[in-house]
Design a protein around this motif. Sequence first.
Motif, PDB file in Angstrom:
ATOM      1  N   ARG A   1     136.965  40.859  79.147  1.00  0.00           N
ATOM      2  CA  ARG A   1     137.720  40.332  78.011  1.00  0.00           C
ATOM      3  C   ARG A   1     136.911  39.299  77.248  1.00  0.00           C
ATOM      4  O   ARG A   1     136.118  38.562  77.835  1.00  0.00           O
ATOM      5  CB  ARG A   1     139.020  39.693  78.493  1.00  0.00           C
ATOM      6  N   ASP A   2     137.164  39.249  75.946  1.00  0.00           N
ATOM      7  CA  ASP A   2     136.537  38.210  75.135  1.00  0.00           C
ATOM      8  C   ASP A   2     137.468  37.005  75.026  1.00  0.00           C
ATOM      9  O   ASP A   2     138.482  36.916  75.723  1.00  0.00           O
ATOM     10  CB  ASP A   2     136.149  38.751  73.758  1.00  0.00           C
TER      11      ASP A   2
ATOM     12  N   SER B   1     139.590  36.140  72.897  1.00  0.00           N
ATOM     13  CA  SER B   1     140.954  36.411  72.436  1.00  0.00           C
ATOM     14  C   SER B   1     141.789  37.103  73.494  1.00  0.00           C
ATOM     15  O   SER B   1     142.988  37.334  73.291  1.00  0.00           O
ATOM     16  CB  SER B   1     140.915  37.287  71.176  1.00  0.00           C
TER      17      SER B   1
ATOM     18  N   GLU C   1     141.143  40.135  74.468  1.00  0.00           N
ATOM     19  CA  GLU C   1     141.039  41.573  74.236  1.00  0.00           C
ATOM     20  C   GLU C   1     140.008  42.197  75.168  1.00  0.00           C
ATOM     21  O   GLU C   1     138.947  41.620  75.436  1.00  0.00           O
ATOM     22  CB  GLU C   1     140.633  41.830  72.785  1.00  0.00           C
TER      23      GLU C   1
ATOM     24  N   GLY D   1     136.145  34.516  77.489  1.00  0.00           N
ATOM     25  CA  GLY D   1     137.426  34.998  77.998  1.00  0.00           C
ATOM     26  C   GLY D   1     137.639  34.549  79.425  1.00  0.00           C
ATOM     27  O   GLY D   1     136.900  33.727  79.969  1.00  0.00           O
TER      28      GLY D   1
END
Length: 256
Positions: free
Chosen positions: A201-202, A204, A206, A245
């Motif tokens: 995940r990053d 955000s 996502e 993330g």
Amino acid sequence: MSQSLERGLTVLGALGDGPQTLDGLATAAGVHKSTALRLLRTLEANRFVRREGAHHYRLGSALFDLANRALEDVDVRDAARGPIRELAENTGHTIHVAVQEGDEVVYVDKVDSRHAVRMYSRVGRHVPLHCTAVGKALVAECPPAVREQLAHRIEYPRMTASTVGSAPEFLAELDRVRQRGFAVDRGEHEDFIHCIAAPVRDGSGEVVAAVSLSVPQVLLDIDGLLALVDDLLRTTGQVSAELGGRHEPTNGEEDR
């Protein structure tokens, strides 16, 4: 798309399978040899094709340069480089980093197994979403409407006897991946290989990539592979942290 461009791309695609003759490339592009020769001369002048001998051709250096530039633009590749090499060193098995590209998965980095028996794969290779651990890990946490649309849009070629064969099966499998926090491929893509994969995940939150650990079944059974889930999750947590993330803990200890 212009006809000449389409033919040129067809020629490059054919050369991706290895060196080809002028006759073979003309057949692949569906054109006369003289037309194929004009295409090849243009591609050769721009270093996308290299000629060997009178009428033999292979991919040229410009194409490799472009491919490397494209892969370098994928930030996750840089973020993952150290962690996946550490995972490969600790386990001895093949590690992939993959991203979603349309309705497929593409490998953007790889560390080979140190064992003589290993799976065939390469950076830049496209593989299906429905029967690979990386594919399942990439799409499991998409919004429900996106998952539904994707599941009913993609085709389900049966790669092995274990391959998921329909949208309802795929959606049920994605639910299991969401519950566990990782995906499993039990000989669904290649019948002698099984894999586990987890999302990256990053900042955000996502899912932007997935990391997998792949093992020939003759080297390690499924229980031995699942025993490596924690190592995999630590790796994806490290990569996610590099991207700003955080790793979500798994809920599926009972599924291991």
